[in-house]
Design a protein around this motif. Sequence first.
Motif, PDB file in Angstrom:
ATOM      1  N   ALA A 131      97.527   5.805 -75.053  1.00 18.28           N
ATOM      2  CA  ALA A 131      96.133   5.363 -75.137  1.00 18.28           C
ATOM      3  C   ALA A 131      95.698   4.787 -73.801  1.00 18.28           C
ATOM      4  N   VAL A 132      94.413   4.947 -73.484  1.00 19.55           N
ATOM      5  CA  VAL A 132      93.825   4.336 -72.292  1.00 19.55           C
ATOM      6  C   VAL A 132      93.315   2.958 -72.692  1.00 19.55           C
ATOM      7  N   GLU A 133      93.835   1.910 -72.040  1.00 21.73           N
ATOM      8  CA  GLU A 133      93.466   0.540 -72.385  1.00 21.73           C
ATOM      9  C   GLU A 133      92.262   0.027 -71.594  1.00 21.73           C
ATOM     10  N   GLY A 134      91.861   0.748 -70.549  1.00 23.22           N
ATOM     11  CA  GLY A 134      90.711   0.327 -69.764  1.00 23.22           C
ATOM     12  C   GLY A 134      90.843   0.765 -68.318  1.00 23.22           C
TER      13      GLY A 134
ATOM     14  N   PRO B 270      90.474   3.392 -57.493  1.00 19.77           N
ATOM     15  CA  PRO B 270      90.159   3.536 -58.926  1.00 19.77           C
ATOM     16  C   PRO B 270      91.421   3.785 -59.744  1.00 19.77           C
ATOM     17  N   MET B 271      91.648   2.942 -60.731  1.00 18.87           N
ATOM     18  CA  MET B 271      92.845   3.029 -61.565  1.00 18.87           C
ATOM     19  C   MET B 271      92.480   2.764 -63.017  1.00 18.87           C
ATOM     20  N   SER B 272      93.312   3.280 -63.920  1.00 20.94           N
ATOM     21  CA  SER B 272      93.187   3.010 -65.342  1.00 20.94           C
ATOM     22  C   SER B 272      94.524   2.517 -65.867  1.00 20.94           C
ATOM     23  N   VAL B 273      94.488   1.780 -66.975  1.00 20.72           N
ATOM     24  CA  VAL B 273      95.691   1.230 -67.592  1.00 20.72           C
ATOM     25  C   VAL B 273      95.988   2.018 -68.859  1.00 20.72           C
ATOM     26  N   PHE B 274      97.253   2.462 -69.000  1.00 20.98           N
ATOM     27  CA  PHE B 274      97.677   3.233 -70.155  1.00 20.98           C
ATOM     28  C   PHE B 274      98.746   2.469 -70.929  1.00 20.98           C
ATOM     29  N   SER B 275      98.840   2.741 -72.203  1.00 23.44           N
ATOM     30  CA  SER B 275      99.898   2.177 -73.047  1.00 23.44           C
ATOM     31  C   SER B 275     100.536   3.305 -73.845  1.00 23.44           C
TER      32      SER B 275
END
Length: 257
Positions: A103-106, A90-95
Amino acid sequence: MEEDEGSSKVETAKAERSVWLMKCPVVVAKSWQAHPPSDPNPLAKVVLSLDPLRPPDDPSSLQFTMEMASTEPGNMPKSYSLNMSKDIVPMSVFSETGHGKVAVEGKVEHKFDMKPNSESIEEYGKLCRERTNKSMIRNRQIQVINNDRGAHMRPLPGIIGLVSSASKDKKKTQPVKQSDMKRTRRDRGELEDIMFKLFERQPNWALKQLVQETDQPAQFLKEILNELCVYNKRGANQGTYELKPEYKKSVEDTAAE
């Protein structure tokens, strides 16, 4: 000194948006990075093929391919297959903006490994050979010395013979072993070209041999080897690496030329 409360906040409006994580070849990554942000045209399109004769829960019933939209000159393949990984962490993408706003991009829903299609493997092989040839060209530099009489290169009068005897008695500096020196990572694309050249010389290599040949950190080499090669755990070539079939064909074509 008061801390700005807004700088510590993370924007989570897009936290539940599904995104794809994809590992792509170096040539594709460089092409996308060179794409101007002001250009509204898409970089590529993903084509989903569904086999109606297979059960819906069969992973092989879905086939993902990517068609590049760029019209770059050369032998860059235009069609790639996307191999979906079954198990992902499980991973999330940050910018992060230049002002430090995070911000969390998804969240990552699918993970893909991108490689040229069998129809494009010859084009990719030509591209690898071109990059290999370019990496072998060493640019020599010529520096002009203004003082052509060499005054700065001759010892001044009285300097010769003034070396103290104590310095002569000092032990000679022991040469630093190659294994003790910190190895500097090469450019990833350049290292891939060198690896293809080595596998043209012989089909099987041990990690220790490749470290000596390339003078690269072992961990960095393993990352490249996991993408390009398979590891032989048993048999006559136990403990060695050899190219994956899709890359082996391009190397064989190179050796035949």
